[in-house]
Design a protein around this motif. Structure first.
Motif: not given
Length: 712
Positions: A538-567
């Motif tokens: 559960y918390h792994e999934a939550m962290l994938w989601m948080s990671l996706g948001v941070a990747l988005r803010d860093a401009g790494r959109t494709k990796k952000a989409i992959k992280a949220c899709t993984r979550a």
């Protein structure tokens, strides 16, 4: 000392005394009562009314005044008072009837015969038996009664006096000093000290008069010295009574404690006990159910006792927003509270009773705050009794906040160290959500100190985590990370890897809020890896989601989409609908940032549907807002307005002022896009008001500026 303030009370009372064009036009009311706590200025108001009415020629027959001394050890009886009234009417010595019955007959006959209208002031009455025999047998005259108790059994027009406003309190002391010496410039030189002195006096006219008298005698000493003396003593009544200057204009002693003492001693035992315990309540305003817990009574037993105390003007009530009795708040005047705590402190049995009451109220607070916090966290309602829903829980937390925060401060005492620290943990989520950051930080500091003194490293680490969250949301990122790091070190020492992972996640949150996306990514990655290692999906999934948001803010959109899709995939595999909803929402925000607005709208609608299916209205409100923003980006302004309206409805249901404010701002933007400038301006102004309620002054100012920019 001249009369000061009370303009609203005078405006209420004076018109009823006016005869109009003739007596036939006068109001049918005969009796008026000015009520309020001892020292609040009832006699002064009655006398001022008499002076003003006489100046207007309303009572050509004059004014009769009798002090019934209702709260003295030897109060005047009606039989004694009628003698004084007859004397004032010229009936004395040989003309005085021999029997009491004849004296009353003569008194009433004189009033009935007298055509010139009179005002009868029956001052300081404590019992209807003191004044009922004195009432005229005609409605030609008017009667004004003053009392600390409401005469609820009679058809009387009541004027309940409250304490003075701050401005009137300052004006009273200033005028008193200037009347003695017009060159006394201390009020001008020390405005802050004068305001603090007024606060210490509880804005009670009697206390302010005593303070003014002390300052007159101390004419070569500043106001600050008296303020410092009261602060050091911790009890204004002790300092003011010690320096009391004698008597007032009516010949009454200028003393506080005896005034409070007489009111207290007149109470029956059950009311006296409740007042003593209420003076120990942690906050300035306390709910009915909390007072019931404090007293160890049922609510339906406590409520009528409180109403009796209010009728005696020893407590005051504030109506509930929903009109319910249990939602009412009760306030004890600061000087009454100081008196009550002094009564408890001087008696061993009362002290023991008081400590038991304090323990009951802390346990009650923990039970309620834990349940309310669970509803804020989205836990199932079945486990969150006694609240029926989130809105009810929030209303209770809002109502009791000052008491809850004050109760945590009891953690400084050894006996409350554990329970108050537990209460602090229950409050952390609420205080941060409501943006009461100063309260959240103070609560965490107190609870943390108690945990350190007790040598409880786990609890200390938990409180440091709460402190970090409050500091982070308050924008104090470096302090937040320091608190998180100290908590991290403690959990590492204990060997709790799950809590260690949670701290890395919170460090990431702090960095993300501060706009440090790359550092946040590193912290989130560390947390995710730890949760993976311990098998917490559960918390792994939550962290994938948080990671996706941070990747988005860093401009790494494709990796952000992959992280949220993984979550999203992990939540789906677990059958966690709420987690899946959050992942869809995060994915929608990333897609919108990338410019893929059509897919973003679909993602947010999926998130909204999942939240609605799970019964999470708060998540549903958030996603209605996200749908609205995406629709606005797609150029569909009118649809965006509708979506934001649905979001706004839910945030208002929850009384989430910050969520309401953000939604109103977004709604204004959509109105502007639809060229509805009047609606846009109105929404921005409403947003400013909501931001103000949400303790967000900077955002409020920005919303007002945006409103001003709208074309006419």
């Amino acid at each position: 000392m001249g009369f000061t303030g009370r303009s609203e009370d005078l405006d209420r009372l004076l018109p009823h005394l006016s005869p109009g064009e003739d007596d036939t036009a006068a109001l049918p009311l005969l009796i008026f009562a000015v009520t309020g706590m001892g020292g609040v200025g009832k006699t002064a108001l009655a006398v001022e009314v008499a002076h003003r009415a006489r100046a207007k020629g309303w009572f050509p027959g004059g004014t009769l005044f009798v002090d019934l001394r209702g709260y003295d050890e030897d109060p005047a009886t009606a039989d004694q008072a009628v003698l004084a009234l007859l004397d004032a009417l010229g009936v004395r010595n040989a003309n005085l009837p021999a029997t009491t019955e004849r004296q009353y007959d003569t008194y009433r006959a004189l009033l009935a015969e007298r055509r010139d209208r009179m005002l009868l002031i029956l001052d300081n009455a404590s019992d209807p038996a003191q004044y009922l025999p004195l009432l005229p047998g005609t409605d030609h005259h008017r009667v004004l009664i003053t009392s600390r108790d409401r005469p609820d059994a009679l058809p009387v027009r009541l004027i309940d006096l409250e304490t003075l406003t701050l401005d009137d309190s300052v004006a009273l002391v200033t005028r008193a000093l200037h009347d003695t010496d017009e060159r006394d410039d201390r009020p001008v030189r020390e405005p802050e000290a004068l305001r603090e002195l007024a606060d210490f006096c509880g804005h009670l006219p009697l206390a302010l008069q005593i303070a003014a008298g002390m300052l007159r005698r101390r004419r070569h000493r500043d106001i600050t010295s008296l303020v410092a003396e009261i602060r050091e003593a911790g009890d204004a009544t002790t300092v003011l009574d010690h320096g009391s200057p004698g008597t007032d204009l009516y010949g009454r002693p200028l003393v506080l404690r005896p005034v409070l003492e007489t009111s207290y001693r007149r109470l029956p035992p059950d009311l006296a006990r409740l007042l003593r315990l209420l003076c120990l309540a942690p906050g300035p305003e306390t709910g009915t159910e909390t007072i019931a817990a404090l007293a160890g009574l049922e609510t339906d037993v406590t409520l009528p006792l409180l109403e009796d105390l209010a009728a005696a003007h020893l407590v005051s009530s504030l109506p509930s927003a929903d009109g319910s009795a249990t939602g009412m708040l009760w306030r004890v005047h600061d000087l009454v509270r100081a008196f009550g705590t002094g009564v408890v402190a001087r008696d061993a049995e009362s002290r023991e009773e008081g400590e038991a009451a304090r323990e009951r109220v802390v346990r009650f607070y923990i039970e309620r705050a834990h349940a309310a916090s669970g509803l804020l966290s989205g836990l199932p309602r079945d486990h969150q009794r006694p609240f029926t829903d989130r809105a009810q829980a929030v209303a209770w937390l809002d109502r009791e906040r000052s008491g809850l925060v004050a109760a945590v401060q009891w953690a400084r005492e050894e006996r409350f160290a554990d329970t108050a620290a537990l209460l602090a943990d229950c409050l952390a989520r609420y205080l941060n959500w409501r943006r009461h950051f100063d309260d959240a930080i103070a609560v965490a500091h107190t609870a943390g100190k108690a945990a350190r003194q007790a040598g409880d490293r786990r609890r200390e680490a938990g409180v440091l985590n709460d402190l970090g969250q409050a500091l982070s949301k308050a924008g104090r990122t470096e302090e937040a990370i320091d608190a998180y790091t100290r908590a991290l070190d403690l959990f590492q020492t204990i060997g709790d890897r799950r809590e260690e992972a949670g701290l890395w996640s919170n460090i990431g949150n702090a960095l993300a809020l501060a706009g440090q996306a790359r550092k946040a990514i590193a912290a989130y990655t560390r947390a995710r890896d730890l949760f993976q290692d311990i098998g917490d999906r559960y918390h792994e999934a939550m962290l994938w989601m948080s990671l996706g948001v941070a990747l988005r803010d860093a401009g790494r959109t494709k990796k952000a989409i992959k992280a949220c899709t993984r979550a999203r995939s992990l939540f789906q595999a677990m059958g966690d609908g709420l987690g899946e909803a959050m992942a869809w929402g995060s994915l929608g925000n990333i897609l919108e940032r990338e410019g893929n607005v059509k897919e973003a709208i679909t993602a947010h609608r999926c998130a909204r549907a999942l939240f609605a299916a799970a019964g999470d209205r708060y998540g549903e409100a958030t996603e209605w807002g996200n749908v609205g923003n995406a629709l606005h980006r797609a150029g569909r302004a009118r649809e965006a307005i509708d979506a934001h309206g649905k979001s706004l409805e839910i945030f208002r249901e929850f009384k989430d002022w910050y969520g309401e404010a953000v939604t109103l701002d977004n709604l204004a933007v959509a109105h502007k896009a639809a060229r509805q400038h009047d609606q846009a301006r109105a929404a921005h102004l409403q947003a400013a008001d909501a931001f103000t309620r949400a303790n967000a002054p900077t955002e409020a100012a920005q919303a007002r500026a945006r409103a001003a920019e709208q074309p006419e």
